[in-house]
Structures are given as structure tokens and as C-alpha cells.
Design a protein around this motif. Structure first.
Motif, PDB file in Angstrom:
ATOM      1  N   GLU A 162     -69.207  32.017  -9.239  1.00 50.32           N
ATOM      2  CA  GLU A 162     -69.105  32.780  -9.372  1.00 50.32           C
ATOM      3  C   GLU A 162     -68.706  32.806 -10.712  1.00 50.32           C
ATOM      4  N   ASP A 163     -67.881  32.003 -11.651  1.00 48.84           N
ATOM      5  CA  ASP A 163     -67.066  31.816 -12.417  1.00 48.84           C
ATOM      6  C   ASP A 163     -67.866  31.776 -13.700  1.00 48.84           C
ATOM      7  N   ALA A 164     -68.825  30.528 -13.418  1.00 56.43           N
ATOM      8  CA  ALA A 164     -69.838  30.105 -13.941  1.00 56.43           C
ATOM      9  C   ALA A 164     -70.990  30.740 -14.683  1.00 56.43           C
ATOM     10  N   ALA A 165     -71.305  32.125 -13.415  1.00 50.99           N
ATOM     11  CA  ALA A 165     -71.765  32.566 -13.601  1.00 50.99           C
ATOM     12  C   ALA A 165     -72.366  33.657 -14.656  1.00 50.99           C
ATOM     13  N   LYS A 166     -70.659  34.563 -13.734  1.00 51.92           N
ATOM     14  CA  LYS A 166     -70.026  35.511 -15.160  1.00 51.92           C
ATOM     15  C   LYS A 166     -70.317  34.967 -16.783  1.00 51.92           C
ATOM     16  N   ALA A 167     -69.289  33.364 -17.210  1.00 53.50           N
ATOM     17  CA  ALA A 167     -69.609  33.073 -18.100  1.00 53.50           C
ATOM     18  C   ALA A 167     -70.607  33.321 -18.828  1.00 53.50           C
ATOM     19  N   LEU A 168     -72.129  32.815 -17.937  1.00 56.16           N
ATOM     20  CA  LEU A 168     -73.723  33.096 -18.860  1.00 56.16           C
ATOM     21  C   LEU A 168     -73.772  34.134 -18.643  1.00 56.16           C
ATOM     22  N   ASN A 169     -73.860  35.220 -18.196  1.00 52.50           N
ATOM     23  CA  ASN A 169     -73.663  36.201 -18.321  1.00 52.50           C
ATOM     24  C   ASN A 169     -72.882  37.402 -19.083  1.00 52.50           C
ATOM     25  N   SER A 170     -72.015  36.526 -19.784  1.00 52.13           N
ATOM     26  CA  SER A 170     -71.010  37.344 -20.657  1.00 52.13           C
ATOM     27  C   SER A 170     -71.812  37.165 -21.639  1.00 52.13           C
ATOM     28  N   GLY A 171     -71.654  36.519 -21.870  1.00 52.83           N
ATOM     29  CA  GLY A 171     -72.694  35.767 -23.368  1.00 52.83           C
ATOM     30  C   GLY A 171     -71.669  34.877 -24.073  1.00 52.83           C
ATOM     31  N   VAL A 172     -70.697  34.395 -23.693  1.00 54.97           N
ATOM     32  CA  VAL A 172     -69.654  33.292 -23.826  1.00 54.97           C
ATOM     33  C   VAL A 172     -70.159  31.737 -24.388  1.00 54.97           C
ATOM     34  N   THR A 173     -70.949  31.679 -23.964  1.00 56.17           N
ATOM     35  CA  THR A 173     -71.441  30.386 -23.268  1.00 56.17           C
ATOM     36  C   THR A 173     -72.736  30.278 -24.503  1.00 56.17           C
ATOM     37  N   ASP A 174     -72.991  31.237 -25.171  1.00 61.19           N
ATOM     38  CA  ASP A 174     -74.015  31.110 -25.775  1.00 61.19           C
ATOM     39  C   ASP A 174     -74.488  30.351 -27.223  1.00 61.19           C
ATOM     40  N   LYS A 175     -72.968  30.081 -27.909  1.00 67.62           N
ATOM     41  CA  LYS A 175     -72.576  29.486 -28.972  1.00 67.62           C
ATOM     42  C   LYS A 175     -72.655  27.938 -28.615  1.00 67.62           C
ATOM     43  N   TYR A 176     -73.030  27.304 -27.897  1.00 60.27           N
ATOM     44  CA  TYR A 176     -73.109  26.020 -27.348  1.00 60.27           C
ATOM     45  C   TYR A 176     -74.077  25.695 -27.355  1.00 60.27           C
ATOM     46  N   LYS A 177     -74.048  24.277 -26.669  1.00 59.50           N
ATOM     47  CA  LYS A 177     -76.053  23.463 -26.872  1.00 59.50           C
ATOM     48  C   LYS A 177     -75.743  23.325 -25.423  1.00 59.50           C
ATOM     49  N   LEU A 178     -75.529  23.917 -23.950  1.00 55.65           N
ATOM     50  CA  LEU A 178     -75.227  23.621 -22.882  1.00 55.65           C
ATOM     51  C   LEU A 178     -76.109  23.238 -21.659  1.00 55.65           C
ATOM     52  N   PHE A 179     -74.924  22.372 -21.668  1.00 58.51           N
ATOM     53  CA  PHE A 179     -75.809  21.282 -20.432  1.00 58.51           C
ATOM     54  C   PHE A 179     -75.020  21.701 -18.928  1.00 58.51           C
ATOM     55  N   ILE A 180     -75.908  22.376 -18.051  1.00 55.34           N
ATOM     56  CA  ILE A 180     -74.955  22.788 -16.870  1.00 55.34           C
ATOM     57  C   ILE A 180     -75.669  21.845 -15.434  1.00 55.34           C
ATOM     58  N   VAL A 181     -74.787  22.233 -14.928  1.00 55.25           N
ATOM     59  CA  VAL A 181     -74.812  20.202 -13.891  1.00 55.25           C
ATOM     60  C   VAL A 181     -74.257  21.187 -12.443  1.00 55.25           C
ATOM     61  N   VAL A 182     -75.142  21.518 -11.860  1.00 55.75           N
ATOM     62  CA  VAL A 182     -74.651  21.475 -10.069  1.00 55.75           C
ATOM     63  C   VAL A 182     -75.032  20.957  -8.860  1.00 55.75           C
ATOM     64  N   GLU A 183     -74.304  21.165  -7.850  1.00 57.20           N
ATOM     65  CA  GLU A 183     -74.471  19.846  -6.796  1.00 57.20           C
ATOM     66  C   GLU A 183     -75.463  19.918  -5.950  1.00 57.20           C
ATOM     67  N   SER A 184     -75.649  20.840  -5.943  1.00 58.17           N
ATOM     68  CA  SER A 184     -77.165  20.778  -4.853  1.00 58.17           C
ATOM     69  C   SER A 184     -78.194  21.777  -4.794  1.00 58.17           C
ATOM     70  N   VAL A 185     -79.565  21.535  -4.009  1.00 65.61           N
ATOM     71  CA  VAL A 185     -80.326  22.988  -4.138  1.00 65.61           C
ATOM     72  C   VAL A 185     -79.686  24.549  -3.980  1.00 65.61           C
ATOM     73  N   PRO A 186     -78.703  23.890  -2.800  1.00 66.62           N
ATOM     74  CA  PRO A 186     -78.075  25.992  -2.634  1.00 66.62           C
ATOM     75  C   PRO A 186     -77.275  26.196  -3.546  1.00 66.62           C
ATOM     76  N   ASP A 187     -76.729  25.263  -4.308  1.00 68.36           N
ATOM     77  CA  ASP A 187     -76.027  25.963  -5.171  1.00 68.36           C
ATOM     78  C   ASP A 187     -76.932  25.977  -6.792  1.00 68.36           C
ATOM     79  N   PHE A 188     -77.649  25.302  -7.122  1.00 70.48           N
ATOM     80  CA  PHE A 188     -78.504  26.467  -8.226  1.00 70.48           C
ATOM     81  C   PHE A 188     -79.174  27.594  -7.670  1.00 70.48           C
ATOM     82  N   VAL A 189     -79.514  27.478  -6.517  1.00 64.08           N
ATOM     83  CA  VAL A 189     -80.036  29.250  -5.074  1.00 64.08           C
ATOM     84  C   VAL A 189     -78.871  30.492  -6.228  1.00 64.08           C
ATOM     85  N   ARG A 190     -77.487  30.313  -5.729  1.00 69.86           N
ATOM     86  CA  ARG A 190     -76.596  31.007  -5.630  1.00 69.86           C
ATOM     87  C   ARG A 190     -76.447  31.309  -6.947  1.00 69.86           C
TER      88      ARG A 190
END
Length: 157
Positions: free
Chosen positions: A62-90
Motif C-alpha cells: 500500500e505504501d509503495a503504491a502511494k509513493a508511486l502515485n504521488s510522483g516522489v519516485t519519478d526522479k529515480y530510475k526505479l527497479f521495483i521488486v515484489v515477492e509474488s504474482v498476488p503481490d503484483f496484482v495488489r
């Protein structure tokens, strides 16, 4: 800018920390997982595995999504890692702009079918992947940067 989104049950480890981060030119890694932020041992191990000069952020989904949606991550060349398919879906439900994902590591577990190298999915995960594809998400398998991407639709029916 999001450089890669990867499902990998190991989250941050040598292959991810070195090969992928270097190849992508990523300057930040975002681990989106509900358990790790509350687990000091796992957090410590991941901090030790991160490449020097790379920012590591560990957040709940939830906090990762908030960060992505807020734009604070836009300045980075970002590599996102999740543990599972259900985590990515969420994560994608909360951050619908995520339109691609690499299935890099899903271990053999009870009830899984082997699809490619380290990709083993349950029937529920296959259904989730098929829905992602139907929703226009580019779902592929690429274990290491030097491998070619293989569309998941070539592996599952």
C-alpha cells in the motif's frame, strides 16, 4: 521512471542486486512487500545486498503504491521488486499505471506447475496472470538481463 518490475520470491539477492540493477541503470530499488518492513533481519540482509550508490526503499504494498502515485519516485530510475504474482496484482490495483512485469522467480510449491526456468505457478496465479494479460499488462519471463524476454502467453494456455 520505472525501468523494471519484477516478481522474485527472493526479492533482493545477488542476481537482482548486481546484474539487473547494473543492466537497467537503476539508481533506486523499491521492495514492495507487506512482511519485510516489519522484519528487521530481512531488512538488514537486503540493505547489505544492495549495490553501492543505489537507493533502497522497502515499503508495504500500500505504501509503495502511494509513493508511486504521488510522483516522489519519478526522479529515480526505479527497479521495483515484489515477492509474488498476488503481490503484483495488489500493487497494480493500487497503482494501475504499472503495465508490465517480469516473472523472474516463483518457486516450486505444492500445487504449482513448472512453466519456465524458475517460474512455477498455481492455478490461481495462472488465472491472475491471464487477467493481467487481458487487462493489457505485458507479462513476460526473463531470468537475467542477457536472456530474451518470453511472453507469458507462449508458456501458458
Amino acid at each position: 521512471m520505472i525501468k523494471m518490475i519484477r516478481v522474485d520470491n527472493r526479492l533482493l539477492h545477488g542476481q537482482v542486486a548486481v546484474s539487473w540493477t547494473h543492466d537497467l541503470g537503476a539508481d533506486a530499488i523499491l521492495i514492495a512487500n507487506d512482511a519485510v518492513p516489519a522484519d528487521p533481519v530481512r531488512k538488514s540482509v537486503m540493505k547489505m545486498a544492495k549495490p553501492e550508490g543505489t537507493k533502497l526503499v522497502i515499503k508495504t504494498i500500500e505504501d509503495a503504491a502511494k509513493a508511486l502515485n504521488s510522483g516522489v519516485t519519478d526522479k529515480y530510475k526505479l527497479f521495483i521488486v515484489v515477492e509474488s504474482v498476488p503481490d503484483f496484482v495488489r500493487l497494480r490495483k493500487l497503482a494501475p499505471q504499472l503495465d508490465f512485469v517480469d516473472l523472474g522467480g516463483a518457486p516450486t510449491r505444492e500445487g504449482t506447475t513448472h512453466y519456465d526456468k524458475a517460474v512455477n505457478l498455481t492455478d490461481d496465479e495462472v488465472a491472475q496472470v491471464k487477467q493481467l494479460v487481458a487487462d493489457g499488462v505485458d507479462v513476460f519471463v526473463q531470468m537475467v538481463p542477457t536472456d530474451s524476454r518470453v511472453a507469458i502467453t507462449k508458456l501458458i494456455n
